[in-house]
Design a protein around this motif. Structure first.
Motif, PDB file in Angstrom:
ATOM      1  N   GLU A 108      -6.552 -42.919  48.112  1.00  0.00           N
ATOM      2  CA  GLU A 108      -6.227 -44.323  47.864  1.00  0.00           C
ATOM      3  C   GLU A 108      -5.242 -44.810  48.920  1.00  0.00           C
ATOM      4  O   GLU A 108      -4.291 -44.123  49.256  1.00  0.00           O
ATOM      5  CB  GLU A 108      -5.643 -44.479  46.462  1.00  0.00           C
ATOM      6  N   GLU A 109      -5.484 -46.023  49.397  1.00  0.00           N
ATOM      7  CA  GLU A 109      -4.719 -46.568  50.515  1.00  0.00           C
ATOM      8  C   GLU A 109      -3.519 -47.381  50.046  1.00  0.00           C
ATOM      9  O   GLU A 109      -3.601 -48.149  49.093  1.00  0.00           O
ATOM     10  CB  GLU A 109      -5.639 -47.460  51.347  1.00  0.00           C
ATOM     11  N   TYR A 110      -2.411 -47.197  50.745  1.00  0.00           N
ATOM     12  CA  TYR A 110      -1.246 -48.059  50.565  1.00  0.00           C
ATOM     13  C   TYR A 110      -1.475 -49.297  51.432  1.00  0.00           C
ATOM     14  O   TYR A 110      -1.743 -49.171  52.631  1.00  0.00           O
ATOM     15  CB  TYR A 110       0.034 -47.363  51.034  1.00  0.00           C
ATOM     16  N   ASP A 111      -1.389 -50.468  50.843  1.00  0.00           N
ATOM     17  CA  ASP A 111      -1.559 -51.703  51.610  1.00  0.00           C
ATOM     18  C   ASP A 111      -0.201 -52.215  52.058  1.00  0.00           C
ATOM     19  O   ASP A 111       0.787 -52.128  51.329  1.00  0.00           O
ATOM     20  CB  ASP A 111      -2.235 -52.778  50.761  1.00  0.00           C
ATOM     21  N   PHE A 112      -0.177 -52.774  53.245  1.00  0.00           N
ATOM     22  CA  PHE A 112       1.035 -53.373  53.796  1.00  0.00           C
ATOM     23  C   PHE A 112       0.998 -54.874  53.571  1.00  0.00           C
ATOM     24  O   PHE A 112      -0.067 -55.460  53.389  1.00  0.00           O
ATOM     25  CB  PHE A 112       1.148 -53.051  55.288  1.00  0.00           C
ATOM     26  N   LYS A 113       2.144 -55.495  53.616  1.00  0.00           N
ATOM     27  CA  LYS A 113       2.223 -56.922  53.339  1.00  0.00           C
ATOM     28  C   LYS A 113       1.531 -57.770  54.399  1.00  0.00           C
ATOM     29  O   LYS A 113       0.892 -58.760  54.073  1.00  0.00           O
ATOM     30  CB  LYS A 113       3.681 -57.347  53.185  1.00  0.00           C
ATOM     31  N   CYS A 114       1.669 -57.409  55.658  1.00  0.00           N
ATOM     32  CA  CYS A 114       1.087 -58.242  56.727  1.00  0.00           C
ATOM     33  C   CYS A 114       0.261 -57.474  57.742  1.00  0.00           C
ATOM     34  O   CYS A 114      -0.326 -58.078  58.625  1.00  0.00           O
ATOM     35  CB  CYS A 114       2.192 -59.005  57.457  1.00  0.00           C
ATOM     36  N   LYS A 115       0.208 -56.164  57.646  1.00  0.00           N
ATOM     37  CA  LYS A 115      -0.594 -55.395  58.588  1.00  0.00           C
ATOM     38  C   LYS A 115      -2.063 -55.658  58.295  1.00  0.00           C
ATOM     39  O   LYS A 115      -2.463 -55.698  57.137  1.00  0.00           O
ATOM     40  CB  LYS A 115      -0.279 -53.911  58.426  1.00  0.00           C
TER      41      LYS A 115
END
Length: 99
Positions: free
Chosen positions: A27-34
């Motif tokens: 499962e992927e960690y999402d970044f706020k603006c990447k």
């Protein structure tokens, strides 16, 4: 100049007891603006940048040995450190055991 290909650093975790198991779900960690999910609207915060997201972009041009902070970031994510998780858009392990 602008490159024709763009490499990305993606941070993922798994709850699988054996991360080498082909059936392990990562499962992927999402970044706020990447950049990530193509269905998500781009983040505009001009003239500023989210520093972590900006660093992730440059880390993709080098190895992890040249970006030792990535190892520390991964350790803090594994430890579910709240201050670090607050820098992320999503934590796929909320309410569950850490990866």
């Amino acid at each position: 100049s602008v490159t024709k290909e763009r490499t990305e650093v993606i941070l993922q975790g798994t709850s699988s007891l054996d991360p080498n198991d082909p059936t392990a779900v990562w499962e992927e960690y999402d970044f706020k603006c990447k950049p990530g999910d193509l269905k998500r609207r781009p983040c505009f915060i001009t003239p500023y940048h989210y520093r972590l997201d900006w660093l992730m972009w440059f880390a993709a041009f080098q190895t992890y040995e040249q970006n030792e902070w990535l190892i520390h970031l991964a350790g803090k994510l594994l430890a579910q450190e709240e201050e670090t998780l607050s820098l992320m858009a999503t934590n796929p392990f909320v309410g569950r055991e850490p990866p």
